[in-house]
Design an enzyme around this catalytic site. Structure first.
Site, PDB file in Angstrom:
ATOM      1  N   ASP A  13     -27.013 -14.863   7.217  1.00 27.70           N
ATOM      2  CA  ASP A  13     -27.315 -16.297   7.152  1.00 27.70           C
ATOM      3  C   ASP A  13     -26.667 -16.993   5.960  1.00 27.70           C
ATOM      4  O   ASP A  13     -27.197 -17.967   5.424  1.00 27.70           O
ATOM      5  CB  ASP A  13     -28.843 -16.531   7.118  1.00 27.70           C
ATOM      6  CG  ASP A  13     -29.526 -15.927   8.323  1.00 27.70           C
ATOM      7  OD1 ASP A  13     -28.921 -15.935   9.413  1.00 27.70           O
ATOM      8  OD2 ASP A  13     -30.660 -15.450   8.176  1.00 27.70           O
ATOM      9  N   LYS A  16     -21.850 -18.367   7.713  1.00 31.19           N
ATOM     10  CA  LYS A  16     -20.588 -17.909   8.318  1.00 31.19           C
ATOM     11  C   LYS A  16     -20.115 -18.852   9.423  1.00 31.19           C
ATOM     12  O   LYS A  16     -18.941 -19.199   9.506  1.00 31.19           O
ATOM     13  CB  LYS A  16     -20.760 -16.481   8.884  1.00 31.19           C
ATOM     14  CG  LYS A  16     -21.137 -15.454   7.833  1.00 31.19           C
ATOM     15  CD  LYS A  16     -21.456 -14.111   8.437  1.00 31.19           C
ATOM     16  CE  LYS A  16     -22.753 -14.041   9.201  1.00 31.19           C
ATOM     17  NZ  LYS A  16     -23.985 -14.148   8.396  1.00 31.19           N
ATOM     18  N   GLY A  40     -27.453 -15.686  14.404  1.00 35.15           N
ATOM     19  CA  GLY A  40     -27.682 -17.104  14.685  1.00 35.15           C
ATOM     20  C   GLY A  40     -26.782 -17.875  13.742  1.00 35.15           C
ATOM     21  O   GLY A  40     -27.008 -17.884  12.531  1.00 35.15           O
ATOM     22  N   HIS A  41     -25.713 -18.430  14.266  1.00 33.87           N
ATOM     23  CA  HIS A  41     -24.726 -19.114  13.436  1.00 33.87           C
ATOM     24  C   HIS A  41     -24.804 -20.610  13.717  1.00 33.87           C
ATOM     25  O   HIS A  41     -24.554 -21.049  14.840  1.00 33.87           O
ATOM     26  CB  HIS A  41     -23.320 -18.568  13.720  1.00 33.87           C
ATOM     27  CG  HIS A  41     -23.171 -17.110  13.384  1.00 33.87           C
ATOM     28  ND1 HIS A  41     -22.062 -16.372  13.698  1.00 33.87           N
ATOM     29  CD2 HIS A  41     -24.013 -16.260  12.736  1.00 33.87           C
ATOM     30  CE1 HIS A  41     -22.226 -15.133  13.259  1.00 33.87           C
ATOM     31  NE2 HIS A  41     -23.407 -15.045  12.687  1.00 33.87           N
ATOM     32  N   GLN A 222     -24.325 -10.902  10.750  1.00 32.69           N
ATOM     33  CA  GLN A 222     -25.198 -10.286   9.751  1.00 32.69           C
ATOM     34  C   GLN A 222     -24.522 -10.357   8.370  1.00 32.69           C
ATOM     35  O   GLN A 222     -23.796 -11.296   8.111  1.00 32.69           O
ATOM     36  CB  GLN A 222     -25.546  -8.832  10.127  1.00 32.69           C
ATOM     37  CG  GLN A 222     -26.489  -8.718  11.329  1.00 32.69           C
ATOM     38  CD  GLN A 222     -25.831  -8.988  12.672  1.00 32.69           C
ATOM     39  OE1 GLN A 222     -24.876  -8.329  13.051  1.00 32.69           O
ATOM     40  NE2 GLN A 222     -26.338  -9.954  13.412  1.00 32.69           N
TER      41      GLN A 222
HETATM   42  P1  GDP Z   1     -24.827 -17.707   9.426  1.00 33.72           P
HETATM   43  O1  GDP Z   1     -25.722 -16.831  10.236  1.00 33.72           O
HETATM   44  O2  GDP Z   1     -24.166 -16.998   8.305  1.00 33.72           O
HETATM   45  O3  GDP Z   1     -23.837 -18.466  10.266  1.00 33.72           O
HETATM   46  O4  GDP Z   1     -25.782 -18.789   8.743  1.00 33.72           O
HETATM   47  P2  GDP Z   1     -27.001 -19.572   9.458  1.00 33.72           P
HETATM   48  O5  GDP Z   1     -26.439 -20.601  10.347  1.00 33.72           O
HETATM   49  O6  GDP Z   1     -27.988 -18.624  10.015  1.00 33.72           O
HETATM   50  O7  GDP Z   1     -27.714 -20.195   8.196  1.00 33.72           O
HETATM   51  C1  GDP Z   1     -27.074 -21.099   7.349  1.00 33.72           C
HETATM   52  C2  GDP Z   1     -27.883 -22.398   7.360  1.00 33.72           C
HETATM   53  O8  GDP Z   1     -27.475 -23.206   6.284  1.00 33.72           O
HETATM   54  C3  GDP Z   1     -27.640 -23.240   8.608  1.00 33.72           C
HETATM   55  O9  GDP Z   1     -28.796 -23.957   8.908  1.00 33.72           O
HETATM   56  C4  GDP Z   1     -26.513 -24.194   8.179  1.00 33.72           C
HETATM   57  O10 GDP Z   1     -26.524 -25.424   8.905  1.00 33.72           O
HETATM   58  C5  GDP Z   1     -26.890 -24.425   6.746  1.00 33.72           C
HETATM   59  N1  GDP Z   1     -25.763 -24.659   5.824  1.00 33.72           N
HETATM   60  C6  GDP Z   1     -24.517 -24.130   5.839  1.00 33.72           C
HETATM   61  N2  GDP Z   1     -23.834 -24.525   4.740  1.00 33.72           N
HETATM   62  C7  GDP Z   1     -24.660 -25.315   4.041  1.00 33.72           C
HETATM   63  C8  GDP Z   1     -24.535 -26.022   2.787  1.00 33.72           C
HETATM   64  O11 GDP Z   1     -23.530 -25.956   2.099  1.00 33.72           O
HETATM   65  N3  GDP Z   1     -25.634 -26.731   2.365  1.00 33.72           N
HETATM   66  C9  GDP Z   1     -26.791 -26.784   3.091  1.00 33.72           C
HETATM   67  N4  GDP Z   1     -27.792 -27.512   2.591  1.00 33.72           N
HETATM   68  N5  GDP Z   1     -26.929 -26.148   4.262  1.00 33.72           N
HETATM   69  C10 GDP Z   1     -25.889 -25.411   4.719  1.00 33.72           C
HETATM   70  P1  IMO Z   2     -26.550 -13.677  11.093  1.00 33.06           P
HETATM   71  O1  IMO Z   2     -25.291 -13.289  11.804  1.00 33.06           O
HETATM   72  C1  IMO Z   2     -30.156 -12.364   8.962  1.00 33.06           C
HETATM   73  C2  IMO Z   2     -31.883  -8.529  10.232  1.00 33.06           C
HETATM   74  C3  IMO Z   2     -33.248  -8.563  10.908  1.00 33.06           C
HETATM   75  C4  IMO Z   2     -33.793  -7.216  10.477  1.00 33.06           C
HETATM   76  C5  IMO Z   2     -32.560  -6.319  10.510  1.00 33.06           C
HETATM   77  C6  IMO Z   2     -32.401  -5.507  11.799  1.00 33.06           C
HETATM   78  O2  IMO Z   2     -27.187 -14.924  11.602  1.00 33.06           O
HETATM   79  O3  IMO Z   2     -26.346 -13.663   9.612  1.00 33.06           O
HETATM   80  P2  IMO Z   2     -31.724  -6.137  14.278  1.00 33.06           P
HETATM   81  O4  IMO Z   2     -32.340  -7.098  15.252  1.00 33.06           O
HETATM   82  O5  IMO Z   2     -30.303  -6.408  13.962  1.00 33.06           O
HETATM   83  O6  IMO Z   2     -31.949  -4.706  14.665  1.00 33.06           O
HETATM   84  O7  IMO Z   2     -32.562  -6.353  12.926  1.00 33.06           O
HETATM   85  O8  IMO Z   2     -31.445  -7.183  10.370  1.00 33.06           O
HETATM   86  N1  IMO Z   2     -30.855  -9.396  10.865  1.00 33.06           N
HETATM   87  C7  IMO Z   2     -30.427 -10.546  10.322  1.00 33.06           C
HETATM   88  N2  IMO Z   2     -30.814 -11.222   9.238  1.00 33.06           N
HETATM   89  N3  IMO Z   2     -29.126 -12.830   9.709  1.00 33.06           N
HETATM   90  C8  IMO Z   2     -28.703 -12.156  10.789  1.00 33.06           C
HETATM   91  O9  IMO Z   2     -27.594 -12.507  11.475  1.00 33.06           O
HETATM   92  C9  IMO Z   2     -29.377 -10.977  11.176  1.00 33.06           C
HETATM   93  N4  IMO Z   2     -29.238 -10.094  12.191  1.00 33.06           N
HETATM   94  C10 IMO Z   2     -30.134  -9.129  11.976  1.00 33.06           C
HETATM   95  O10 IMO Z   2     -34.022  -9.622  10.433  1.00 33.06           O
HETATM   96  O11 IMO Z   2     -34.228  -7.275   9.142  1.00 33.06           O
HETATM   97 MG    MG Z   3     -27.708 -16.717  10.840  1.00 32.47          MG
END
Ligand code: GDP
Ligand code: IMO
Ligand code: MG
Length: 420
Positions: A13, A16, A40-41, A222
């Site tokens: 998270d 990416k 979840g991106h 991840q």
């Molecule tokens: P990913 O899994 O690495 O793609 O990241 P996620 O989407 O799960 O989580 C990143 C969260 O931060 C999302 O809700 C994005 O919309 C938000 N986000 C990304 N870059 C920024 C930033 O620079 N500032 C803020 N406030 N939010 C951001």
């Molecule tokens: P993105 O791509 C954050 C964590 C789960 C759990 C562990 C194993 O959005 O960064 P799994 O379902 O993969 O067997 O769970 O990994 N986990 C993540 N945490 N971001 C993710 O993906 C994750 N994908 C799995 O919460 O601790």
């Molecule tokens: Mg994510």
């Protein structure tokens, strides 16, 4: 042409999805190489917000080819729901979203097995996303998996045999109180839907594209600290999230890898169970969670929050061969008087500055404290406007991590991105 790889360096998270979307115009192809709908991106642009689970984040920029590689595990029902949602909002996918025939299928019973294994772990639960990731990769490595290519021939029979084996395993685990009738119907619908996409030998396609001089960005899911080999085992996911995973999950030779972009948050989060040395249990942690909206994109769970951990980051940079850093969510720290960074661990009374074998207990973070910038970064459009204290924070991180920070993100929108 070289292949660049973009990966999370923390516990996932990091942002990416946003960065892949921003960088996509520079590439011909974007590819996912591991993970599945546990990811979840989140992407935001033009007032719209999208959350991608299995579809690469390069899908929104023009007509770029996006590939789901052999290293990915795919749930046909979830894939169908995700793809249909995008099609509804006007994005054409069927010609330019290619799926590897070697990607493994997450069956409904894999999800039940995920729940059963978690239940059996008692208080040592991993806190998985419940998407069947672990059992699917287990079947892959134990040579029992079903692959996308299997749907093209005699599928019903193969499916029934795999399901029967899973049911037997569930009986052995005494986990029999489940009903997958409805899920299975939807899943089979997903199988038919997937047949409308180009199902390809993606390793051939990728290497041919590279030979033609096409450029490619690989999107990690991840994060490094969730890597099955190098992460905080056993509290990890079941794939190799590190750069080498891109070679395996797409069939690319290591000599083809160009830049390795390491994505970090200006602080740190983790969702699910497992060690997190810099976790904050006080109001500072709550403040980061509220300002950063740190709730899981897949499960809605609260993300645990803490200060940036440079010991873990140095390790992540090393195991990935990171060449450039990208810092996300800098704006979340806008309102903090002071900011901390963990520069060493204290373990059993001794100071250590390397990431040890076991961080599951007895780790105490050692911090340096810096002044915050106390200024809104979200409207900033160039480096020249950075407050001095923010420049100092960046310079400190670059010096400690011995890697340049080339992009700084100051908000969730595509536009809130500053290149240096
Ligand atoms: P990913 O899994 O690495 O793609 O990241 P996620 O989407 O799960 O989580 C990143 C969260 O931060 C999302 O809700 C994005 O919309 C938000 N986000 C990304 N870059 C920024 C930033 O620079 N500032 C803020 N406030 N939010 C951001
Ligand atoms: P993105 O791509 C954050 C964590 C789960 C759990 C562990 C194993 O959005 O960064 P799994 O379902 O993969 O067997 O769970 O990994 N986990 C993540 N945490 N971001 C993710 O993906 C994750 N994908 C799995 O919460 O601790
Ligand atoms: Mg994510």
């Amino acid at each position: 042409m070289k292949v660049d790889v973009l990966l999370g360096l923390q516990w996932g998270d990091e942002g990416k999805g946003k960065v892949v979307d921003v960088l996509t115009p520079r590439y011909d192809v974007v590819a996912r190489f591991q993970g599945g709908p546990n990811a979840g991106h989140t992407l935001e642009f033009e007032g719209q917000k999208y959350v991608l689970r299995s579809i690469p984040s390069g899908i929104f920029q023009g007509d770029k080819v996006n590939i789901i590689g052999n290293g990915v595990v795919l749930a046909p029902d979830l894939f169908m729901d995700e793809a249909k949602e995008l099609e509804k909002s006007g994005h054409e996918l069927k010609s330019r979203l290619h799926i590897s025939k070697k990607a493994h299928l997450i069956m409904p019973t894999h999800r039940i097995l995920d729940a059963a294994y978690e239940a059996a772990k008692g208080k040592n639960k991993v806190g998985t996303t419940g998407k069947g990731i672990g059992p699917t990769y287990t079947d892959k490595t134990s040579r029992n998996g079903l692959r996308v290519g299997d749907i093209l021939d005699n599928f019903e029979e193969k499916y029934a045999a795999h399901k029967a084996r899973h049911e037997e395993m569930l009986r052995a685990l005494n986990y029999t109180d489940y009903d997958i009738t409805e899920i299975e119907r939807h899943w089979m619908e997903g199988i038919e839907y997937m047949k409308q996409f180009p199902l390809v030998d993606s390793e051939h396609e990728v290497n041919n594209l590279l030979k033609e001089g096409k450029s490619m960005l690989c999107e990690g899911a991840q994060g490094t600290m969730l890597d099955v080999d190098f992460g905080s085992y056993p509290f990890v996911t079941s794939s190799n999230t590190i750069c080498a995973g891109a070679c395996i999950g797409l069939g690319i030779g290591p000599n083809k890898i160009g830049d390795v972009f390491g994505i970090i948050k200006a602080y740190c989060t983790r969702v699910g169970a497992g060690p997190f040395p810099t976790e904050l249990f006080d109001e500072t942690g709550d403040k980061i969670r509220e300002i950063g909206h740190e709730y899981g994109a897949v499960t809605g769970r609260e993300r645990r929050c803490g200060w940036i951990d440079l010991v873990a980051l140095k390790y992540a940079i090393a195991v990935n061969g990171v060449t450039k850093l990208i810092m996300m969510k800098s704006d979340v720290l806008d309102g903090f008087e002071t900011i901390k960074a963990c520069v060493a661990y204290k373990q059993n009374g001794e100071y250590i500055n390397y990431f040890p074998y076991d961080i599951n207990s007895g780790i105490e973070p050692v911090y340096v404290e810096m002044p915050g910038w106390n200024q809104d970064l979200t409207k900033i459009t160039s480096e020249a406007e950075f407050p001095e204290a923010f420049k100092d924070y960046i310079a400190f991180l670059e010096q400690e991590l011995e890697t340049p920070i080339t992009i700084v993100s100051v908000g969730p929108d595509r536009a809130q991105t500053i290149e240096r």
